[in-house]
Design a protein around this motif. Structure first.
Motif, PDB file in Angstrom:
ATOM      1  N   PRO A 147     -18.659  13.858  34.937  1.00  0.00           N
ATOM      2  CA  PRO A 147     -18.392  12.738  34.011  1.00  0.00           C
ATOM      3  C   PRO A 147     -19.545  11.741  33.926  1.00  0.00           C
ATOM      4  N   ALA A 148     -20.213  11.466  35.048  1.00  0.00           N
ATOM      5  CA  ALA A 148     -21.360  10.555  35.010  1.00  0.00           C
ATOM      6  C   ALA A 148     -22.498  11.156  34.196  1.00  0.00           C
ATOM      7  N   LEU A 149     -22.734  12.437  34.371  1.00  0.00           N
ATOM      8  CA  LEU A 149     -23.767  13.107  33.578  1.00  0.00           C
ATOM      9  C   LEU A 149     -23.397  13.128  32.096  1.00  0.00           C
ATOM     10  N   ASP A 150     -22.112  13.250  31.808  1.00  0.00           N
ATOM     11  CA  ASP A 150     -21.637  13.203  30.430  1.00  0.00           C
ATOM     12  C   ASP A 150     -22.088  11.905  29.757  1.00  0.00           C
ATOM     13  N   TYR A 151     -21.928  10.797  30.467  1.00  0.00           N
ATOM     14  CA  TYR A 151     -22.367   9.514  29.919  1.00  0.00           C
ATOM     15  C   TYR A 151     -23.896   9.429  29.840  1.00  0.00           C
ATOM     16  N   LEU A 152     -24.561   9.799  30.895  1.00  0.00           N
ATOM     17  CA  LEU A 152     -26.014   9.660  30.941  1.00  0.00           C
ATOM     18  C   LEU A 152     -26.721  10.515  29.889  1.00  0.00           C
ATOM     19  N   LEU A 153     -26.147  11.668  29.568  1.00  0.00           N
ATOM     20  CA  LEU A 153     -26.808  12.582  28.633  1.00  0.00           C
ATOM     21  C   LEU A 153     -26.340  12.432  27.192  1.00  0.00           C
ATOM     22  N   PHE A 154     -25.186  11.810  26.989  1.00  0.00           N
ATOM     23  CA  PHE A 154     -24.651  11.707  25.630  1.00  0.00           C
ATOM     24  C   PHE A 154     -24.249  10.291  25.233  1.00  0.00           C
ATOM     25  N   GLY A 155     -24.083   9.397  26.199  1.00  0.00           N
ATOM     26  CA  GLY A 155     -23.513   8.094  25.901  1.00  0.00           C
ATOM     27  C   GLY A 155     -24.440   6.909  25.988  1.00  0.00           C
ATOM     28  N   THR A 156     -25.696   7.134  26.307  1.00  0.00           N
ATOM     29  CA  THR A 156     -26.615   6.004  26.491  1.00  0.00           C
ATOM     30  C   THR A 156     -27.330   5.606  25.205  1.00  0.00           C
ATOM     31  N   ASN A 161     -32.443  10.658  19.705  1.00  0.00           N
ATOM     32  CA  ASN A 161     -33.673   9.871  19.688  1.00  0.00           C
ATOM     33  C   ASN A 161     -33.503   8.599  20.520  1.00  0.00           C
ATOM     34  N   ALA A 162     -32.364   7.952  20.372  1.00  0.00           N
ATOM     35  CA  ALA A 162     -32.098   6.739  21.142  1.00  0.00           C
ATOM     36  C   ALA A 162     -31.892   7.060  22.623  1.00  0.00           C
ATOM     37  N   ILE A 163     -31.222   8.161  22.906  1.00  0.00           N
ATOM     38  CA  ILE A 163     -31.012   8.560  24.308  1.00  0.00           C
ATOM     39  C   ILE A 163     -32.347   8.848  24.973  1.00  0.00           C
ATOM     40  N   LEU A 164     -33.239   9.539  24.263  1.00  0.00           N
ATOM     41  CA  LEU A 164     -34.543   9.878  24.844  1.00  0.00           C
ATOM     42  C   LEU A 164     -35.310   8.629  25.240  1.00  0.00           C
ATOM     43  N   LEU A 165     -35.211   7.566  24.461  1.00  0.00           N
ATOM     44  CA  LEU A 165     -35.906   6.327  24.796  1.00  0.00           C
ATOM     45  C   LEU A 165     -35.454   5.761  26.143  1.00  0.00           C
TER      46      LEU A 165
END
Length: 372
Positions: A147-156, A161-165
């Motif tokens: 679940p933490a990875l779910d947020y870090l990889l899709f929810g940030t 493009n925004a996640i990569l930043l």
């Protein structure tokens, strides 16, 4: 999910005994019925279902960790997509693995370490800000695992493009990459530890052929029912508001950020059905269905209990298939359909938790307040 897990950890020894060993409608107890080869069932389930599930999960977590390493070395959109794909593969495989919380998995408390949700975004961000993370403290139970990875990889971020930043130019990008690495390394290590433990535990599992509390059949059935309760309650019921006095919590679904909650719920349901039937890639082996047939177990209307259970699995799966991902959006836009799916899942709960266990003389040894 967190309340469910904490209660289970605190009250793991609570026993709710289902005393009846006979079903109404004329079924016989396991002792009275023609002998069923429980050892053959345990061998089939361990060799063809449990070990392949753990092996595939170990491979999936190793692939995930490798994808994190590649992404952290030089983050770009291509590597981010590859990492997201590896994460999704691991989460999907977990649905076939989570039920086996006995033996090595129980020792490792695998389920709570891998899949405590909803994840605690505030705790994750606090860890990223601090640049430190201790997996052993209780506060981080909801800030690690899938679940933490779910947020870090899709929810940030709003898109990739925004996640990569967040992993490149953001002021805490290095901390965030380090956090990713720690979480994926933990999953890889936990999966490898449990799979390795089955090397010696397998003989114990296959050799414990009784039905008393602590036997392999008892442990398997208890965890099948327990894991099914998680599916029914936490993947569907609570988010849909069925178990929360009508208040919906769409963000509490499993895999909220990657938007594959329904897909995971279907995989989970089908995995539990496969354990029940003994079905695997090797074919249709001995399962709990055969045990019920041999015991001549009857449903309350006098029909075959096994047939009733199989029909209810089909009904629940059909209702789930009528929904779409993201499940969180369905809860908002089509709540009646989600509630209908929950209702079919609930019907199956009674059949598995009460009727099946009663017919086979198995005690439910975990405590809950589900009201069945």
């Amino acid at each position: 999910m967190r309340k469910f897990i904490y209660a289970a950890l605190i009250a793991a020894s609570t026993i709710i005994a289902i005393q009846s060993c006979k079903k109404s409608g004329g079924s016989t107890t396991p002792e009275e019925s023609p002998a069923f080869d429980r050892k053959a069932m345990l061998i089939n389930i361990s060799a063809n279902i449990i070990l392949p599930a753990y092996t595939s999960f170990q491979t999936a977590t190793a692939n995930l960790d490798a994808a994190v390493t590649a992404f952290n070395a030089s983050p770009d959109n291509t590597k981010l997509v590859a990492l997201q794909s590896a994460f999704q593969a691991a989460y999907k495989q977990w649905q076939s693995t989570s039920v086996f919380e006995f033996g090595p998995a129980e020792t490792a408390t695998l389920r709570v370490n891998v899949n405590t949700y909803p994840t605690d975004v505030n705790q994750i961000n606090a860890n990223v800000t601090a640049g430190t993370y201790d997996p052993n403290i209780l506060a981080n139970l909801s800030a690690k695992g899938l679940p933490a990875l779910d947020y870090l990889l899709f929810g940030t971020g709003a898109d990739n493009n925004a996640i990569l930043l967040m992993y490149t130019t953001d002021s805490r990008a290095a901390n965030r990459r380090a956090y990713l690495a720690k979480l994926s390394a933990e999953l890889k290590a936990e999966a490898a530890t449990v799979l390795s433990g089955w090397g010696s535990y397998r003989a114990t599992f296959e050799g414990s052929v009784g039905t008393a509390t602590g036997s392999s059949t008892s442990s398997l059935i208890n965890q099948l029912v327990y894991d099914y309760e998680i599916l029914k309650n936490y993947e569907v019921g609570i988010p849909a508001g069925v178990q929360s006095m009508g208040t919906t919590f769409p963000t509490k679904v499993q895999a909220y950020y990657s938007k594959m909650s329904l897909q995971l719920a279907l995989l989970h349901t089908q995995a539990i059905q496969n354990i029940y039937t003994g079905k695997s890639a090797q074919g249709d082996g001995q399962g709990l269905d055969d045990y019920l047939i041999k015991s001549n177990a009857k449903a309350k209307d006098g029909s075959s209990l096994n047939t009733t259970i199989l029909n209810q699995f089909a009904a629940a799966i059909t209702k789930l298939q009528g929904l779409t991902d993201p499940l969180s959006a369905n809860i908002v836009s089509n709540p009646a359909a989600v509630t209908a799916a929950y209702t079919e899942l609930q019907k199956l709960t009674v059949l598995l938790k009460t009727d099946m266990t009663s017919s086979l003389g198995i005690l439910i040894t975990f405590g809950d307040n589900d009201g069945d």
